[in-house]
Design a protein around this motif. Structure first.
Motif, PDB file in Angstrom:
ATOM      1  N   GLN A 272       0.824  -1.211   0.000  1.00 22.83           N
ATOM      2  CA  GLN A 272       0.000   0.000   0.000  1.00 22.83           C
ATOM      3  C   GLN A 272       0.857   1.261   0.000  1.00 22.83           C
ATOM      4  OE1 GLN A 272      -3.242   0.090  -0.521  1.00 22.83           O
ATOM      5  NE2 GLN A 272      -3.172   2.307  -0.549  1.00 22.83           N
TER       6      GLN A 272
ATOM      7  N   GLU B 210       0.641   4.099  -2.795  1.00 23.59           N
ATOM      8  CA  GLU B 210       0.339   5.483  -2.444  1.00 23.59           C
ATOM      9  C   GLU B 210       1.433   6.425  -2.932  1.00 23.59           C
ATOM     10  OE1 GLU B 210      -0.337   5.443   1.777  1.00 23.59           O
ATOM     11  OE2 GLU B 210      -2.332   4.556   1.552  1.00 23.59           O
TER      12      GLU B 210
ATOM     13  N   ASP C 141      -9.885   6.345  12.832  1.00 27.83           N
ATOM     14  CA  ASP C 141     -10.882   5.428  12.281  1.00 27.83           C
ATOM     15  C   ASP C 141     -12.146   6.177  11.853  1.00 27.83           C
ATOM     16  OD1 ASP C 141      -9.248   3.218  12.484  1.00 27.83           O
ATOM     17  OD2 ASP C 141     -10.086   2.561  14.404  1.00 27.83           O
TER      18      ASP C 141
ATOM     19  N   ARG D  56     -11.284   7.831   8.513  1.00 26.85           N
ATOM     20  CA  ARG D  56     -11.289   6.852   7.426  1.00 26.85           C
ATOM     21  C   ARG D  56     -12.716   6.498   7.012  1.00 26.85           C
ATOM     22  NH1 ARG D  56      -7.361   4.695  10.794  1.00 26.85           N
ATOM     23  NH2 ARG D  56      -5.275   5.099  10.036  1.00 26.85           N
ATOM     24  N   ALA D  57     -13.582   6.294   8.009  1.00 27.63           N
ATOM     25  CA  ALA D  57     -14.969   5.948   7.715  1.00 27.63           C
ATOM     26  C   ALA D  57     -15.657   7.082   6.974  1.00 27.63           C
ATOM     27  CB  ALA D  57     -15.718   5.621   9.013  1.00 27.63           C
TER      28      ALA D  57
ATOM     29  N   MET E  84     -14.209   9.430   5.101  1.00 25.75           N
ATOM     30  CA  MET E  84     -13.632   9.526   3.770  1.00 25.75           C
ATOM     31  C   MET E  84     -14.165   8.408   2.871  1.00 25.75           C
ATOM     32  SD  MET E  84     -11.628  11.233   1.747  1.00 25.75           S
ATOM     33  CE  MET E  84     -10.627  12.232   2.802  1.00 25.75           C
ATOM     34  N   THR E  85     -14.246   7.202   3.392  1.00 21.47           N
ATOM     35  CA  THR E  85     -14.762   6.074   2.620  1.00 21.47           C
ATOM     36  C   THR E  85     -16.205   6.316   2.209  1.00 21.47           C
ATOM     37  OG1 THR E  85     -13.254   4.545   3.709  1.00 21.47           O
ATOM     38  CG2 THR E  85     -15.208   3.580   2.678  1.00 21.47           C
ATOM     39  N   SER E  86     -17.008   6.860   3.120  1.00 25.03           N
ATOM     40  CA  SER E  86     -18.411   7.104   2.784  1.00 25.03           C
ATOM     41  C   SER E  86     -18.545   8.173   1.708  1.00 25.03           C
ATOM     42  CB  SER E  86     -19.210   7.493   4.028  1.00 25.03           C
ATOM     43  OG  SER E  86     -18.880   8.789   4.468  1.00 25.03           O
TER      44      SER E  86
ATOM     45  N   LEU F 263     -16.227   8.916  -0.615  1.00 27.48           N
ATOM     46  CA  LEU F 263     -15.727   8.360  -1.874  1.00 27.48           C
ATOM     47  C   LEU F 263     -16.718   7.393  -2.515  1.00 27.48           C
ATOM     48  CD1 LEU F 263     -11.996   7.729  -0.927  1.00 27.48           C
ATOM     49  CD2 LEU F 263     -12.873   9.436  -2.527  1.00 27.48           C
ATOM     50  N   ALA F 264     -17.551   6.754  -1.697  1.00 26.36           N
ATOM     51  CA  ALA F 264     -18.516   5.785  -2.209  1.00 26.36           C
ATOM     52  C   ALA F 264     -19.742   6.449  -2.836  1.00 26.36           C
ATOM     53  CB  ALA F 264     -18.966   4.849  -1.089  1.00 26.36           C
TER      54      ALA F 264
END
Length: 146
Positions: free
Chosen positions: A20, A24, A112, A115-116, A118-120, A122-123
């Motif tokens: 990773q 990156e 955490d 990250r959650a 950012m992930t949401s 991006l989705a």
């Protein structure tokens, strides 16, 4: 040259962390084709991991077409990832993101949580309202703007 680090407290295997970090660095333009990766021995010493861990990471990168092992010479970057974003734009975005992360941490969010979040984001499909925006009744503004 990239400086690897391994988070032993995390749930991601060490070899995957190394992979990773290379991916990156390629995306951010920190590594380019022709750049040499640290030797297995250097990574073993700096990260206190087993040589098999480093070899597994380098092999996965090689199978992905991102690096090539040269007998007796080391492992070199051979591929690229990501778009061709202007380094100045990337730098500006990084600075803004750094400020945002600082604000989020000041608000009490942990890594955490970030990250959650950012992930949401991006989705979500571009241009569509989030569930929170829909619940708040912002649908009429988006619909009238189209």
């Amino acid at each position: 040259m990239i400086d690897f680090h391994v988070d032993r407290a995390g749930s991601v295997p060490a070899y995957a962390q190394l992979v990773q970090q290379v991916r990156e660095a390629l995306r951010l333009g920190l590594l380019h084709p022709g750049d040499k990766l640290p030797t297995v021995r250097e990574v073993v010493t700096s990260c206190a991991v087993n040589a098999a861990t480093v070899l597994k990471a380098y092999r996965e990168l090689e199978l992905s077409g991102l690096v090539e092992a040269r007998q007796g010479a080391g492992t070199y970057v051979s591929g690229t990832l990501g778009g061709s974003a202007d380094p100045a734009v990337m730098g500006e975005l990084r600075d803004r993101l750094t400020g945002w992360v600082g604000d989020a941490r000041d608000a009490g969010l942990e890594d955490d949580d970030l990250r959650a979040l950012m992930t949401s984001v991006l989705a979500e499909p571009p241009g569509e309202l989030t569930a929170e925006q829909r619940a708040a009744g912002h649908g009429s503004e988006l619909g009238s703007a189209r």
